[in-house]
Design a protein around this motif. Structure first.
Motif, mmCIF file in Angstrom:
data_model
loop_
_atom_site.group_PDB
_atom_site.id
_atom_site.type_symbol
_atom_site.label_atom_id
_atom_site.label_comp_id
_atom_site.label_asym_id
_atom_site.label_seq_id
_atom_site.Cartn_x
_atom_site.Cartn_y
_atom_site.Cartn_z
ATOM 1 N N THR A 1 -40.098 -81.310 -55.822
ATOM 2 C CA THR A 1 -38.732 -80.879 -56.119
ATOM 3 C C THR A 1 -37.777 -81.295 -55.006
ATOM 4 O O THR A 1 -36.654 -81.732 -55.260
ATOM 5 C CB THR A 1 -38.682 -79.351 -56.308
ATOM 6 N N GLY A 2 -38.231 -81.176 -53.760
ATOM 7 C CA GLY A 2 -37.409 -81.558 -52.628
ATOM 8 C C GLY A 2 -37.085 -83.042 -52.612
ATOM 9 O O GLY A 2 -35.941 -83.435 -52.361
ATOM 10 N N VAL A 3 -38.083 -83.873 -52.889
ATOM 11 C CA VAL A 3 -37.859 -85.323 -52.914
ATOM 12 C C VAL A 3 -36.898 -85.699 -54.033
ATOM 13 O O VAL A 3 -35.981 -86.511 -53.837
ATOM 14 C CB VAL A 3 -39.199 -86.076 -53.067
ATOM 15 N N LEU A 4 -37.071 -85.100 -55.219
ATOM 16 C CA LEU A 4 -36.174 -85.387 -56.336
ATOM 17 C C LEU A 4 -34.741 -84.975 -56.003
ATOM 18 O O LEU A 4 -33.787 -85.716 -56.274
ATOM 19 C CB LEU A 4 -36.654 -84.654 -57.599
ATOM 20 N N ALA A 5 -34.572 -83.790 -55.412
ATOM 21 C CA ALA A 5 -33.236 -83.325 -55.036
ATOM 22 C C ALA A 5 -32.637 -84.232 -53.964
ATOM 23 O O ALA A 5 -31.444 -84.560 -54.012
ATOM 24 C CB ALA A 5 -33.304 -81.878 -54.532
ATOM 25 N N LEU A 6 -33.458 -84.655 -53.007
ATOM 26 C CA LEU A 6 -32.985 -85.519 -51.927
ATOM 27 C C LEU A 6 -32.519 -86.865 -52.474
ATOM 28 O O LEU A 6 -31.435 -87.352 -52.137
ATOM 29 C CB LEU A 6 -34.113 -85.726 -50.905
ATOM 30 N N VAL A 7 -33.329 -87.466 -53.348
ATOM 31 C CA VAL A 7 -32.976 -88.760 -53.933
ATOM 32 C C VAL A 7 -31.709 -88.647 -54.783
ATOM 33 O O VAL A 7 -30.808 -89.490 -54.706
ATOM 34 C CB VAL A 7 -34.149 -89.308 -54.772
ATOM 35 N N THR A 8 -31.628 -87.579 -55.587
ATOM 36 C CA THR A 8 -30.438 -87.373 -56.421
ATOM 37 C C THR A 8 -29.197 -87.168 -55.573
ATOM 38 O O THR A 8 -28.126 -87.707 -55.868
ATOM 39 C CB THR A 8 -30.645 -86.166 -57.350
ATOM 40 N N GLY A 9 -29.323 -86.383 -54.496
ATOM 41 C CA GLY A 9 -28.195 -86.161 -53.605
ATOM 42 C C GLY A 9 -27.710 -87.436 -52.947
ATOM 43 O O GLY A 9 -26.506 -87.699 -52.888
ATOM 44 N N ILE A 10 -28.646 -88.269 -52.467
ATOM 45 C CA ILE A 10 -28.278 -89.545 -51.845
ATOM 46 C C ILE A 10 -27.587 -90.449 -52.864
ATOM 47 O O ILE A 10 -26.581 -91.106 -52.567
ATOM 48 C CB ILE A 10 -29.523 -90.232 -51.256
ATOM 49 N N ALA A 11 -28.140 -90.472 -54.080
ATOM 50 C CA ALA A 11 -27.554 -91.318 -55.129
ATOM 51 C C ALA A 11 -26.135 -90.873 -55.467
ATOM 52 O O ALA A 11 -25.225 -91.701 -55.617
ATOM 53 C CB ALA A 11 -28.433 -91.281 -56.379
ATOM 54 N N LEU A 12 -25.914 -89.546 -55.570
ATOM 55 C CA LEU A 12 -24.579 -89.047 -55.898
ATOM 56 C C LEU A 12 -23.579 -89.311 -54.770
ATOM 57 O O LEU A 12 -22.400 -89.545 -55.019
ATOM 58 C CB LEU A 12 -24.638 -87.547 -56.201
#
Length: 200
Positions: A36-47
């Motif tokens: 969950t942390g990696v997915l949130a991190l990747v999504t945050g960087i992308a946004l």
């Protein structure tokens, strides 16, 4: 069980025997935190660094989700023998409309992305206005009436600002969401590393 210091030579880095039920539960929770942390991190960087492409990608995923799930429910509505006629007709019409909506989203991705983002912002603005009005109306029940009125007034102003400047508000919302997801993802990854570790 290896919970206490030097209690068990087979205790793992989690503080539990990896083969025990507690050890397996700790490992499962750590994996959930990490993924969950990696997915949130990747999504945050992308946004934060590619907001337009990220929102178009999310809108495309939403379009595919609408089409696939509605198609499955449509198939069930058509071929389910025990479904009452009224429910069958309602389900067929509803799912056909959802499929149509999904197709429209997929064929007009940029427009759909702008529309959905603006809609989310407008709904948030409306929510802030309603929350502000309720806060002012309920201020008499508050221990600090002046603070409740001030909070309600600021909420109403924020909601009106969103309605006046929806595009700028949408940009700020995307950047704020990206930053929040970035922090949330890093926090979950740290928790995944630390979870279950006990002093030995």
């Amino acid at each position: 069980m290896g919970i206490f210091k030097n209690d068990d030579k087979q205790s793992s880095g989690f503080g539990f025997d990896e083969n025990s039920m507690a050890g397996k539960a700790v490992k499962a929770v750590r994996w959930i935190y990490a993924i969950t942390g990696v997915l949130a991190l990747v999504t945050g960087i992308a946004l934060l660094f590619a907001p337009a492409k990220s929102l178009i990608f999310l809108t495309t995923v939403l379009g595919f989700y609408f089409v696939i799930t509605a198609a499955i429910r449509l198939f069930t509505a058509v071929f389910e023998p025990l479904l009452p006629t009224g429910w069958r007709a309602t389900s067929i019409i509803t799912n056909l409309l959802i499929i149509l909506g999904g197709v429209v989203i997929l064929r007009n991705q940029a427009f759909s992305t702008a529309t959905l983002t603006t809609l989310v912002v407008v709904v948030a603005g409306f929510g802030w206005i309603v929350e502000g009005i309720m806060s002012i109306l309920e201020s008499e029940l508050s221990a600090n009436r002046a603070l409740a009125i001030l909070s309600g007034a600021l909420s109403i102003i924020a909601g009106m600002f969103v309605f006046i400047y929806p595009l700028w508000s949408a940009t700020m919302l995307v950047l704020f969401s990206g930053a929040a997801l970035l922090v949330f993802g890093m926090t979950l990854i740290i928790r995944a590393i630390q979870f279950g570790k006990l002093v030995r």
